[in-house]
Scaffold this motif. Structure first.
Motif, PDB file in Angstrom:
ATOM      1  N   ALA A 336       0.814  -1.213   0.000  1.00  0.00           N
ATOM      2  CA  ALA A 336       0.000   0.000   0.000  1.00  0.00           C
ATOM      3  C   ALA A 336       0.848   1.264   0.000  1.00  0.00           C
ATOM      4  CB  ALA A 336      -0.940   0.000   1.209  1.00  0.00           C
ATOM      5  N   LYS A 337       2.007   1.206   0.645  1.00  0.00           N
ATOM      6  CA  LYS A 337       2.893   2.382   0.668  1.00  0.00           C
ATOM      7  C   LYS A 337       3.328   2.768  -0.742  1.00  0.00           C
ATOM      8  CE  LYS A 337       4.831   1.512   5.274  1.00  0.00           C
ATOM      9  NZ  LYS A 337       6.074   1.192   6.038  1.00  0.00           N
ATOM     10  N   GLY A 338       3.459   1.767  -1.601  1.00  0.00           N
ATOM     11  CA  GLY A 338       3.870   2.032  -2.968  1.00  0.00           C
ATOM     12  C   GLY A 338       2.766   2.603  -3.838  1.00  0.00           C
ATOM     13  N   TYR A 339       1.556   2.676  -3.285  1.00  0.00           N
ATOM     14  CA  TYR A 339       0.418   3.225  -4.038  1.00  0.00           C
ATOM     15  C   TYR A 339       0.193   4.700  -3.713  1.00  0.00           C
ATOM     16  CZ  TYR A 339      -3.708   2.463  -6.946  1.00  0.00           C
ATOM     17  OH  TYR A 339      -4.607   2.485  -7.974  1.00  0.00           O
ATOM     18  N   LEU A 340       0.965   5.216  -2.772  1.00  0.00           N
ATOM     19  CA  LEU A 340       0.883   6.634  -2.458  1.00  0.00           C
ATOM     20  C   LEU A 340       1.520   7.438  -3.589  1.00  0.00           C
ATOM     21  CD1 LEU A 340       1.959   6.529   1.303  1.00  0.00           C
ATOM     22  CD2 LEU A 340      -0.371   6.807   0.399  1.00  0.00           C
ATOM     23  N   LEU A 341       0.923   8.594  -3.897  1.00  0.00           N
ATOM     24  CA  LEU A 341       1.415   9.411  -4.998  1.00  0.00           C
ATOM     25  C   LEU A 341       2.851   9.863  -4.765  1.00  0.00           C
ATOM     26  CD1 LEU A 341       0.613  10.629  -7.712  1.00  0.00           C
ATOM     27  CD2 LEU A 341      -0.209  12.656  -6.484  1.00  0.00           C
ATOM     28  N   ARG A 342       3.229  10.077  -3.528  1.00  0.00           N
ATOM     29  CA  ARG A 342       4.580  10.544  -3.230  1.00  0.00           C
ATOM     30  C   ARG A 342       5.614   9.416  -3.196  1.00  0.00           C
ATOM     31  NH1 ARG A 342       2.006  10.776   1.919  1.00  0.00           N
ATOM     32  NH2 ARG A 342       2.972   9.392   3.458  1.00  0.00           N
ATOM     33  N   SER A 343       5.176   8.186  -3.349  1.00  0.00           N
ATOM     34  CA  SER A 343       6.096   7.054  -3.253  1.00  0.00           C
ATOM     35  C   SER A 343       7.056   7.001  -4.448  1.00  0.00           C
ATOM     36  CB  SER A 343       5.309   5.740  -3.200  1.00  0.00           C
ATOM     37  OG  SER A 343       6.190   4.642  -3.355  1.00  0.00           O
ATOM     38  N   PRO A 344       8.337   6.780  -4.198  1.00  0.00           N
ATOM     39  CA  PRO A 344       9.276   6.585  -5.301  1.00  0.00           C
ATOM     40  C   PRO A 344       8.887   5.409  -6.196  1.00  0.00           C
ATOM     41  CG  PRO A 344      10.467   6.879  -3.230  1.00  0.00           C
ATOM     42  CD  PRO A 344       9.018   6.721  -2.886  1.00  0.00           C
ATOM     43  N   VAL A 345       8.266   4.409  -5.621  1.00  0.00           N
ATOM     44  CA  VAL A 345       7.848   3.230  -6.382  1.00  0.00           C
ATOM     45  C   VAL A 345       6.807   3.618  -7.426  1.00  0.00           C
ATOM     46  CG1 VAL A 345       6.580   1.050  -6.216  1.00  0.00           C
ATOM     47  CG2 VAL A 345       8.406   1.552  -4.599  1.00  0.00           C
ATOM     48  N   GLN A 346       5.871   4.487  -7.039  1.00  0.00           N
ATOM     49  CA  GLN A 346       4.827   4.904  -7.974  1.00  0.00           C
ATOM     50  C   GLN A 346       5.447   5.650  -9.163  1.00  0.00           C
ATOM     51  OE1 GLN A 346       3.127   7.729  -9.091  1.00  0.00           O
ATOM     52  NE2 GLN A 346       1.268   6.668  -9.740  1.00  0.00           N
ATOM     53  N   ARG A 347       6.436   6.462  -8.878  1.00  0.00           N
ATOM     54  CA  ARG A 347       7.146   7.176  -9.946  1.00  0.00           C
ATOM     55  C   ARG A 347       7.918   6.201 -10.830  1.00  0.00           C
ATOM     56  NH1 ARG A 347      12.398   9.068  -9.657  1.00  0.00           N
ATOM     57  NH2 ARG A 347      12.366   8.937  -7.389  1.00  0.00           N
ATOM     58  N   ARG A 348       8.548   5.227 -10.224  1.00  0.00           N
ATOM     59  CA  ARG A 348       9.344   4.267 -10.986  1.00  0.00           C
ATOM     60  C   ARG A 348       8.479   3.440 -11.952  1.00  0.00           C
ATOM     61  NH1 ARG A 348      14.456   6.098 -11.107  1.00  0.00           N
ATOM     62  NH2 ARG A 348      15.467   6.065  -9.069  1.00  0.00           N
ATOM     63  N   VAL A 349       7.259   3.137 -11.549  1.00  0.00           N
ATOM     64  CA  VAL A 349       6.357   2.396 -12.441  1.00  0.00           C
ATOM     65  C   VAL A 349       6.096   3.204 -13.711  1.00  0.00           C
ATOM     66  CG1 VAL A 349       3.990   1.553 -12.713  1.00  0.00           C
ATOM     67  CG2 VAL A 349       5.271   1.017 -10.631  1.00  0.00           C
ATOM     68  N   ARG A 350       5.851   4.499 -13.549  1.00  0.00           N
ATOM     69  CA  ARG A 350       5.590   5.350 -14.721  1.00  0.00           C
ATOM     70  C   ARG A 350       6.850   5.565 -15.558  1.00  0.00           C
ATOM     71  NH1 ARG A 350       4.623  10.031 -12.744  1.00  0.00           N
ATOM     72  NH2 ARG A 350       4.636   9.574 -10.517  1.00  0.00           N
ATOM     73  N   GLU A 351       7.987   5.690 -14.903  1.00  0.00           N
ATOM     74  CA  GLU A 351       9.247   5.825 -15.639  1.00  0.00           C
ATOM     75  C   GLU A 351       9.555   4.563 -16.438  1.00  0.00           C
ATOM     76  OE1 GLU A 351      11.665   8.898 -12.643  1.00  0.00           O
ATOM     77  OE2 GLU A 351      12.086   6.755 -12.585  1.00  0.00           O
ATOM     78  N   ALA A 352       9.312   3.416 -15.837  1.00  0.00           N
ATOM     79  CA  ALA A 352       9.578   2.149 -16.526  1.00  0.00           C
ATOM     80  C   ALA A 352       8.680   1.991 -17.744  1.00  0.00           C
ATOM     81  CB  ALA A 352       9.372   0.982 -15.564  1.00  0.00           C
ATOM     82  N   MET A 353       7.438   2.412 -17.632  1.00  0.00           N
ATOM     83  CA  MET A 353       6.542   2.346 -18.775  1.00  0.00           C
ATOM     84  C   MET A 353       7.070   3.195 -19.925  1.00  0.00           C
ATOM     85  SD  MET A 353       3.858   1.081 -20.123  1.00  0.00           S
ATOM     86  CE  MET A 353       3.027   0.336 -18.716  1.00  0.00           C
ATOM     87  N   PHE A 354       7.679   4.324 -19.590  1.00  0.00           N
ATOM     88  CA  PHE A 354       8.250   5.179 -20.625  1.00  0.00           C
ATOM     89  C   PHE A 354       9.385   4.465 -21.358  1.00  0.00           C
ATOM     90  CE2 PHE A 354      11.329   8.355 -22.067  1.00  0.00           C
ATOM     91  CZ  PHE A 354      10.535   9.111 -22.899  1.00  0.00           C
ATOM     92  N   VAL A 355      10.238   3.774 -20.628  1.00  0.00           N
ATOM     93  CA  VAL A 355      11.332   3.031 -21.274  1.00  0.00           C
ATOM     94  C   VAL A 355      10.781   2.023 -22.276  1.00  0.00           C
ATOM     95  CG1 VAL A 355      13.269   1.433 -20.877  1.00  0.00           C
ATOM     96  CG2 VAL A 355      12.895   3.356 -19.322  1.00  0.00           C
TER      97      VAL A 355
END
Length: 380
Positions: A336-355
């Motif tokens: 659940a912590k990774g589902y917070l908007l401020r989580s680095p994990v949430q950002r990494r998911v979007r960055e990975a999709m870009f790759v």
């Protein structure tokens, strides 16, 4: 984890390690505090981009004589990776800069190299690549958006490109245009008469990369700004393709590093239940090690003009797939912590999709790989 580098000379290895240490320190100092603003507010880290140039962050794709450090393509991939450990969006901007430097390094035309390369290598001039449409067009995926007419002293260019990144009022970039007899590749900039930078629709990530739609309205390109004339184009595009693609692996590698770090942190408190997830950290690390070694081998070969384009495409595809797997695993490990908007994990998911979707995208890579395997033409 350090990537074993294949340069035989100890001095070059030590120079690379010093460079990477400096980049890591600069990224931690200048980039880490603003990474949320880059991701969520679209802040472009121009100061970091210029400071990175001052310490040699783009110089590996140029020789010492050209104004670089001569460490080579693999070293530049590692430099991009170091930035990506902190911020995938900024690693993409660094790739744009390095890609433009690579084009200038490989051009057969001395005038354009002399005019721009040293300044791009040293970050005095910031640069984009503008080659997405070209790469897709040459793969038979879409039409060519720019058209050039040969006139006295150079070319007149018209057309629109929808997505070009790492731009600004004083930035330059590379483009190609279709012309009678083939294609011409050239450098242009935002200050040129007839060039307009128009905002793009808002992205879910990578907003801090200064991405614009470009309009060319009777833009004059002198021969001194030409990277490849039509008769040079075929050989030239082959000479830059492997490096263009391999440099992107630096973006993915940095994001993977970030994901592995988040998995490790999540396992401190939840390791027992995380054990039941797929893509455990040891498995991901093993795949990553293999990818890094393959990338280093191809990077060294591409620096010498000898990389297999089939292996390059396969390795770039593996990087995209591993990036997605690592990001998803990091999100699941964080819970659940990774589902917070401020989580680095949430950002990494979007960055990975870009790759996985940036040109050449996963579907593009698979198409080119299939075409090469069918034709049997496995080299550049």
């Amino acid at each position: 984890m350090a990537l074993q580098h294949s340069h035989p000379k100890k001095g070059r290895f030590m120079a690379l390690q010093t460079l990477l240490t400096q980049i890591a320190a600069l990224a931690q100092k200048e980039l880490a505090p603003i990474v949320q603003d880059i991701d969520r507010k679209g802040v472009y880290p121009e100061q970091f981009m210029r400071e990175l140039g001052k310490i040699g962050g783009y110089q590996s794709v140029g020789t010492v004589e050209e104004g670089g450090n001569g460490l080579g393509l693999t070293a530049q991939i590692l430099a991009i990776r170091e930035v990506g450990k902190i911020c995938g969006a900024t690693a993409f901007s660094v790739w744009c800069q390095a890609a433009c430097a690579w084009y200038l390094h490989k051009t057969p035309n001395a005038a354009v190299k002399t005019r721009y390369l040293a300044d791009v290598l040293q970050g005095k001039v910031l640069a984009g690549t503008g080659m997405s449409n070209t790469v897709k067009h040459l793969a038979g995926i879409e039409g060519h958006n720019l058209r050039a007419e040969k006139i006295e002293g150079g070319y007149r260019v018209n057309g629109v490109l929808p997505w070009v990144s790492n731009l600004g009022d004083t930035h330059i970039w590379a483009n190609t245009a279709a012309v009678d007899g083939g294609y011409v590749m050239f450098i242009t900039g935002a200050q040129r008469e007839g060039v307009t930078l128009n905002p793009c629709p808002e992205f879910c990530a990578l907003e801090g990369t200064r991405t614009f739609a470009l309009k060319f309205d009777n833009v004059f390109v002198p021969h001194e700004d030409v990277l490849a004339e039509p008769e040079q184009f075929s050989a030239y595009i082959q000479s830059i393709k492997a490096g263009f693609i391999l440099l992107q692996i630096g973006i993915g590698a940095g994001i993977i590093d970030g994901c592995l770090k988040e998995i490790e942190a999540a396992n401190v408190g939840c390791g027992e239940v995380n054990f039941y997830l797929d893509d455990q950290i040891d498995d991901l690390q093993a795949r990553f090690d293999t990818l890094l070694q393959k990338t280093a081998k191809l990077g060294d070969a591409a620096w010498q003009g000898e990389a297999s384009i089939l292996e390059t495409l396969q390795t770039r595809l593996a990087a995209a797939e591993l990036c997605l797997a690592a990001a998803q695993s990091a999100a699941l490990h964080a819970g659940a912590k990774g589902y917070l908007l401020r989580s680095p994990v949430q950002r990494r998911v979007r960055e990975a999709m870009f790759v996985a979707i940036v040109t050449p995208a996963t579907k593009h890579l698979r198409k080119e790989i299939a075409d090469l395997e069918f034709s049997g033409e496995f080299s550049i």
